[in-house]
Design a protein around this motif. Sequence first.
Motif, PDB file in Angstrom:
ATOM      1  N   ARG A 139     -33.639  -6.550  22.560  1.00 23.10           N
ATOM      2  CA  ARG A 139     -34.700  -5.625  23.990  1.00 23.10           C
ATOM      3  C   ARG A 139     -34.143  -7.339  24.626  1.00 23.10           C
ATOM      4  NH1 ARG A 139     -41.346  -6.601  22.541  1.00 23.10           N
ATOM      5  NH2 ARG A 139     -42.436  -5.601  24.864  1.00 23.10           N
ATOM      6  N   ILE A 191     -36.564  -9.511  27.950  1.00 24.80           N
ATOM      7  CA  ILE A 191     -38.024  -9.100  28.545  1.00 24.80           C
ATOM      8  C   ILE A 191     -38.237 -10.611  28.888  1.00 24.80           C
ATOM      9  CG2 ILE A 191     -40.017 -10.413  28.036  1.00 24.80           C
ATOM     10  CD1 ILE A 191     -39.575  -8.715  24.821  1.00 24.80           C
ATOM     11  N   TYR A 192     -38.764  -9.983  31.002  1.00 27.01           N
ATOM     12  CA  TYR A 192     -38.915 -11.618  31.548  1.00 27.01           C
ATOM     13  C   TYR A 192     -40.557 -11.585  31.354  1.00 27.01           C
ATOM     14  CZ  TYR A 192     -39.610 -13.386  35.977  1.00 27.01           C
ATOM     15  OH  TYR A 192     -40.145 -14.104  36.987  1.00 27.01           O
ATOM     16  N   ASN A 193     -41.092 -12.415  31.278  1.00 29.01           N
ATOM     17  CA  ASN A 193     -42.428 -12.532  30.573  1.00 29.01           C
ATOM     18  C   ASN A 193     -43.106 -12.938  31.861  1.00 29.01           C
ATOM     19  OD1 ASN A 193     -45.585 -13.214  29.722  1.00 29.01           O
ATOM     20  ND2 ASN A 193     -44.447 -14.609  28.453  1.00 29.01           N
ATOM     21  N   GLN A 194     -43.458 -12.902  32.589  1.00 32.48           N
ATOM     22  CA  GLN A 194     -44.093 -13.033  33.857  1.00 32.48           C
ATOM     23  C   GLN A 194     -45.134 -14.443  33.913  1.00 32.48           C
ATOM     24  OE1 GLN A 194     -43.154 -11.508  37.499  1.00 32.48           O
ATOM     25  NE2 GLN A 194     -42.181  -9.600  36.555  1.00 32.48           N
ATOM     26  N   GLU A 207     -33.424 -13.741  38.050  1.00 40.59           N
ATOM     27  CA  GLU A 207     -32.399 -12.721  38.264  1.00 40.59           C
ATOM     28  C   GLU A 207     -30.808 -12.416  37.690  1.00 40.59           C
ATOM     29  OE1 GLU A 207     -32.311  -8.949  41.056  1.00 40.59           O
ATOM     30  OE2 GLU A 207     -33.206 -10.734  42.268  1.00 40.59           O
ATOM     31  N   GLU A 263     -33.645  -2.562  33.607  1.00 36.31           N
ATOM     32  CA  GLU A 263     -35.115  -1.844  33.062  1.00 36.31           C
ATOM     33  C   GLU A 263     -35.799  -1.886  32.828  1.00 36.31           C
ATOM     34  OE1 GLU A 263     -33.559  -1.759  28.678  1.00 36.31           O
ATOM     35  OE2 GLU A 263     -31.603  -0.372  29.062  1.00 36.31           O
ATOM     36  N   ASP A 264     -37.085  -1.517  32.313  1.00 34.77           N
ATOM     37  CA  ASP A 264     -38.412  -2.663  32.168  1.00 34.77           C
ATOM     38  C   ASP A 264     -38.109  -3.702  30.957  1.00 34.77           C
ATOM     39  OD1 ASP A 264     -40.797  -3.069  31.860  1.00 34.77           O
ATOM     40  OD2 ASP A 264     -42.057  -0.976  31.407  1.00 34.77           O
ATOM     41  N   MET A 265     -38.685  -4.632  31.604  1.00 32.64           N
ATOM     42  CA  MET A 265     -38.707  -6.016  30.763  1.00 32.64           C
ATOM     43  C   MET A 265     -39.730  -7.018  30.673  1.00 32.64           C
ATOM     44  SD  MET A 265     -35.202  -7.482  32.226  1.00 32.64           S
ATOM     45  CE  MET A 265     -33.939  -6.257  32.254  1.00 32.64           C
ATOM     46  N   SER A 266     -41.147  -5.968  30.828  1.00 31.00           N
ATOM     47  CA  SER A 266     -42.136  -6.421  30.359  1.00 31.00           C
ATOM     48  C   SER A 266     -42.510  -6.458  28.822  1.00 31.00           C
ATOM     49  CB  SER A 266     -43.518  -6.091  32.039  1.00 31.00           C
ATOM     50  OG  SER A 266     -43.767  -4.560  31.446  1.00 31.00           O
ATOM     51  N   SER A 275     -45.895  -5.109  26.658  1.00 31.01           N
ATOM     52  CA  SER A 275     -46.398  -4.297  26.981  1.00 31.01           C
ATOM     53  C   SER A 275     -47.985  -4.395  26.940  1.00 31.01           C
ATOM     54  CB  SER A 275     -46.871  -2.546  25.869  1.00 31.01           C
ATOM     55  OG  SER A 275     -47.217  -3.243  24.889  1.00 31.01           O
TER      56      SER A 275
END
Length: 325
Positions: A2, A4-7, A197, A210-213, A215
Motif C-alpha cells: 500500500r 500512502i501520501y499523508n498530506q 511526486e 491510485e488513491d494514496m490518502s 481514509s
Amino acid sequence: MRYIYNQSTDPAFNLAAEEWLLGNDSNEIFMLWRNEPAVIVGRNQNTLAEIDESFTRKRGIPVIRRLSGGGAVFHDLGNINFTFIQNATPSGGLDFQKFTAPIQAALGHMGVECAFSGRNDLLIEGKKFSGNAQHFHGGRVLHHGTLLFSSKMADLSGALRVDPEKYRDKAVRSVRSRVTNISSHLPVPMEVPEFIERLMDYVSGSAAGEDMSLSREEADSIGSLANERYRTWEWNFGSSPAYNFEKRTRTPGGLLDVCMFVKKGHIQTVRLFGDYFGVRDINQLEGLIVGSKHRRSALEECLADVVLEEYIKDVNLPVFLDCLF
C-alpha cells in the motif's frame, strides 16, 4: 504494498499515523509525509537533555518523541519523511540498507548519486541528507527516514543547542553531522511537491495514480492516538530515563547552583546551593519543588503564591524557573 501520501503536516498526527498503521493495517506500506517545524526525539532519549527548552518554548516549536531509537532531529516543510512498514521480526536484526536502497535508486534516477554510510545514514558528497531508524512490533518492522530536500536548517539549529553538562544520565545522545540538501545537487531544479511526486512514482511503480490518502476512519483513529500519546507531556517528556540535573547560574541575587534528581519526569530531590541571601529556610522552597513535574508550567503553578525573594533575594519567579532548565 500500500502506498500512502499523508498530506498532514501535524507532527503529532504523523507520528501517530505510523504507530496506528504498524498495529492496525496488515498491508506492507510505503508512506511519504512532512512536518511543520518540530523537534523529534528518539525513543530512548532524555528530551530535556536534547533541546534548548527556552528556544522551543518561546517559538512554540513542538517537541515529540517517536517510537524508534536514535538521536534528536528537527523537521520542517523542506524535509520529506519516508516510512516503510513490512513483516519482520527482531531475530533478523536491523537492516537499514534494505529500506534505503529504493530511495538511493530513486535519487539516482533523478541524477543525484548518494551512498549508504555508517549505521544508518545516506550521504551526498560526504554530507548527510538522510538519517534512518527502525522499530519492531508484533511481527512487523517500522523503518523511517528523513530526506533533507530544502530544509532551512539554520532556522531551527538553536532548538537542539543545549549544555551537555547539565544532564547526567544513561540516555542515548544525539550526534551532529555535516548535512546538505538534496535540492543543491539536482541537475534540474524542482520544488518539494514535484520531488515528492517523482519519488512516489518511482517507488510505487504501477500503483502511481491510485488513491494514496488515508481514509476518514483511519484519520479519526489516528487523531485519537495523537491526542492520547503524541500530544502529551507524559510521552514526550515524562517517559525520559531518570537523570540528574545540575546547573550553575549567575542571578541578580548571586550564584545559584541547582542539583536535582528526576525520575519519570518528576523531581525526586532538589538542592539549591549558592552565595545568595534570604530570610527564610531554603529547605522549605526545596520541599515545595519536590514532586512537581520537571516542566516549566507545572513549577510555575506550584510556586505561584511563593514570595521567592524571601528565599533568594533579588530573584523573581521567571528568573528562578530559568535556573531549573
